[in-house]
Design a protein around this motif. Structure first.
Motif, PDB file in Angstrom:
ATOM      1  N   LYS A   1     112.546  80.417  47.904  1.00 12.59           N
ATOM      2  CA  LYS A   1     111.712  80.482  49.102  1.00 12.59           C
ATOM      3  C   LYS A   1     111.307  81.907  49.418  1.00 12.59           C
ATOM      4  CE  LYS A   1     113.498  76.291  51.309  1.00 12.59           C
ATOM      5  NZ  LYS A   1     114.179  75.736  52.495  1.00 12.59           N
ATOM      6  N   SER A   2     112.203  82.857  49.220  1.00  9.23           N
ATOM      7  CA  SER A   2     111.895  84.246  49.537  1.00  9.23           C
ATOM      8  C   SER A   2     110.865  84.837  48.587  1.00  9.23           C
ATOM      9  CB  SER A   2     113.176  85.085  49.491  1.00  9.23           C
ATOM     10  OG  SER A   2     114.130  84.595  50.411  1.00  9.23           O
ATOM     11  N   ILE A   3     110.916  84.461  47.317  1.00  8.02           N
ATOM     12  CA  ILE A   3     110.047  85.081  46.316  1.00  8.02           C
ATOM     13  C   ILE A   3     108.771  84.278  46.086  1.00  8.02           C
ATOM     14  CG2 ILE A   3     109.900  85.772  43.885  1.00  8.02           C
ATOM     15  CD1 ILE A   3     112.885  86.311  43.950  1.00  8.02           C
ATOM     16  N   LEU A   4     108.874  82.950  46.109  1.00  6.65           N
ATOM     17  CA  LEU A   4     107.735  82.119  45.700  1.00  6.65           C
ATOM     18  C   LEU A   4     106.858  81.677  46.856  1.00  6.65           C
ATOM     19  CD1 LEU A   4     109.483  79.834  43.052  1.00  6.65           C
ATOM     20  CD2 LEU A   4     108.329  82.022  42.707  1.00  6.65           C
ATOM     21  N   THR A   5     107.427  81.326  47.984  1.00  8.15           N
ATOM     22  CA  THR A   5     106.645  80.683  49.048  1.00  8.15           C
ATOM     23  C   THR A   5     106.720  81.405  50.381  1.00  8.15           C
ATOM     24  OG1 THR A   5     108.532  79.259  49.615  1.00  8.15           O
ATOM     25  CG2 THR A   5     106.980  78.423  47.972  1.00  8.15           C
ATOM     26  N   SER A   6     107.069  82.665  50.406  1.00  4.89           N
ATOM     27  CA  SER A   6     107.212  83.370  51.681  1.00  4.89           C
ATOM     28  C   SER A   6     105.903  83.959  52.185  1.00  4.89           C
ATOM     29  CB  SER A   6     108.250  84.485  51.551  1.00  4.89           C
ATOM     30  OG  SER A   6     107.843  85.416  50.558  1.00  4.89           O
ATOM     31  N   ASP A   7     104.855  84.002  51.379  1.00  2.00           N
ATOM     32  CA  ASP A   7     103.582  84.579  51.805  1.00  2.00           C
ATOM     33  C   ASP A   7     102.443  83.750  51.237  1.00  2.00           C
ATOM     34  OD1 ASP A   7     102.631  85.990  49.130  1.00  2.00           O
ATOM     35  OD2 ASP A   7     104.749  86.492  49.425  1.00  2.00           O
ATOM     36  N   ARG A   8     101.232  84.032  51.718  1.00  2.00           N
ATOM     37  CA  ARG A   8     100.067  83.259  51.309  1.00  2.00           C
ATOM     38  C   ARG A   8      99.650  83.578  49.875  1.00  2.00           C
ATOM     39  NH1 ARG A   8      94.763  84.607  51.394  1.00  2.00           N
ATOM     40  NH2 ARG A   8      95.228  86.524  52.550  1.00  2.00           N
ATOM     41  N   LEU A   9      99.810  84.808  49.436  1.00  2.70           N
ATOM     42  CA  LEU A   9      99.351  85.199  48.101  1.00  2.70           C
ATOM     43  C   LEU A   9     100.174  84.572  46.994  1.00  2.70           C
ATOM     44  CD1 LEU A   9      97.338  86.869  46.531  1.00  2.70           C
ATOM     45  CD2 LEU A   9      98.888  88.825  46.708  1.00  2.70           C
ATOM     46  N   GLN A  10     101.491  84.546  47.155  1.00  2.23           N
ATOM     47  CA  GLN A  10     102.386  83.948  46.158  1.00  2.23           C
ATOM     48  C   GLN A  10     102.106  84.523  44.761  1.00  2.23           C
ATOM     49  OE1 GLN A  10     102.187  79.680  46.403  1.00  2.23           O
ATOM     50  NE2 GLN A  10     102.675  79.622  48.570  1.00  2.23           N
ATOM     51  N   ILE A  11     102.289  85.815  44.646  1.00  2.00           N
ATOM     52  CA  ILE A  11     101.914  86.522  43.426  1.00  2.00           C
ATOM     53  C   ILE A  11     102.718  86.062  42.222  1.00  2.00           C
ATOM     54  CG2 ILE A  11     103.494  88.425  43.917  1.00  2.00           C
ATOM     55  CD1 ILE A  11     100.016  88.628  42.257  1.00  2.00           C
ATOM     56  N   VAL A  12     103.979  85.741  42.413  1.00  2.00           N
ATOM     57  CA  VAL A  12     104.802  85.295  41.288  1.00  2.00           C
ATOM     58  C   VAL A  12     104.302  83.950  40.755  1.00  2.00           C
ATOM     59  CG1 VAL A  12     107.131  84.611  40.591  1.00  2.00           C
ATOM     60  CG2 VAL A  12     106.806  86.596  42.075  1.00  2.00           C
TER      61      VAL A  12
END
Length: 317
Positions: free
Chosen positions: A128-139
């Motif tokens: 959740k912290s790395i994949l879905t915490s922001d709109r861009l979802q760079i990973v």
């Protein structure tokens, strides 16, 4: 102790309001007010720096847990390695052969990050912290880009089912491809004098067998892929094989101006001639077996006279 904010401005306003009605006194007060205003302007920067209540605290974003930072750093290193491999192997195309290790490693690192997604029992959910915490979802965006590139290249058709190595047919094709290039190079060195005149007779003569075997194998691989290859995918051949064959065909036909003699020339000519001769046979047989029917006029018999009928009756009576 420093005066409160706005103290000097308030003092100046009070002085202006309390000016005496006389003109001389008014001018003197205005002069003093102007001097005070100049001093106030000169001291404003110092006032701004000395205001104790307007200093904002330095806010830092919350840091990831050590395990999450390690997973993110591993994914970043894997993305950089795969990106570099894809760029270096862009021409001539060798993506599936050279970058399969980096791609498999990146898939594993992404799975490590996404493994805890939706698992509420974890104390810290890295997914959740790395994949879905922001709109861009760079990973997620990077992972989708690499997957789409790999699928568009159809690299699965060059590899075994577990993607651990090249398939047997791909190894055989690449072996013939390398032999063809070696044959081209060897025969070009033998006729270096005639290269300027575009005379590649030795290349066409000595490399014809190897090229024909390579071309036949490529055609067979294409047929197999229409029904499902040994890797279980029914699509185009992988980009490595297609690019290698395109390079070889361009060298053979455009650069060397060679042609492959077709062994089925006589049957093809015979069948083509038979098909072209069929209309002639049809019309000729139709002309010979058809009869030209002429119109036959049937003349009606005249009615005999009564006397002749009487004579006929008497003859038979």
């Amino acid at each position: 102790m420093a005066p409160p904010p706005g103290f000097h401005l308030l003092l100046l306003l009070l002085l202006v309001l309390l000016l005496p009605p006389g003109p001389a006194a008014g001018l003197q007060a205005l002069g003093e007010a102007a001097e005070m205003a100049a001093g106030l302007r000169a001291g404003l920067p110092e006032l701004e720096l000395e205001l104790p209540g307007l200093e904002l605290p330095e806010l830092e974003p919350p840091e990831l847990e050590p395990e999450c930072r390690r997973l993110l750093a591993a994914f970043a290193e894997g993305s950089a390695a795969l990106s570099g491999c894809l760029a270096r192997r862009a021409r001539p195309v060798r993506l599936c052969q050279a970058c399969r290790g980096q791609y498999r490693s990146l898939l594993g690192r992404y799975r490590d990050i996404a493994r805890a997604l939706g698992n509420s029992s974890e104390s810290h959910n890295c997914a959740k912290s790395i994949l879905t915490s922001d709109r861009l979802q760079i990973v997620v965006t990077l992972s989708e880009f690499f997957n789409e590139t790999w699928e568009t290249a159809n690299c699965a058709n060059c590899l075994k089912n577990n993607s651990e190595g090249l398939s047997n047919s791909t190894v055989e094709f690449l072996d013939l491809f390398n032999k063809s290039l070696t044959c081209f190079e060897h025969n070009l060195q033998g006729q270096a004098v005639d290269v300027s005149s575009n005379n590649y007779t030795d290349v066409c003569k000595n490399c014809n067998g190897t090229y024909k075997m390579l071309n036949d194998l490529y055609n067979n691989l294409q047929k197999l892929n229409r029904h499902g290859s040994e890797s279980g995918h029914s699509a185009h051949l992988c980009i490595d094989v297609e690019d290698a064959m395109n390079i070889t065909r361009k060298l053979w036909s455009r650069t060397f101006n060679c042609s492959v003699p077709c062994s089925d020339t006589v049957p093809v000519i015979a069948v083509s001639s038979f098909i072209l001769f069929l209309p002639v046979v049809f019309y000729l047989s139709s002309f010979l077996h058809s009869k030209q029917k002429k119109r036959i006029l049937i003349l009606p018999k005249r009615i005999q006279s009564n006397a002749s009928l009487v004579n006929i009756q008497e003859k038979y009576s």
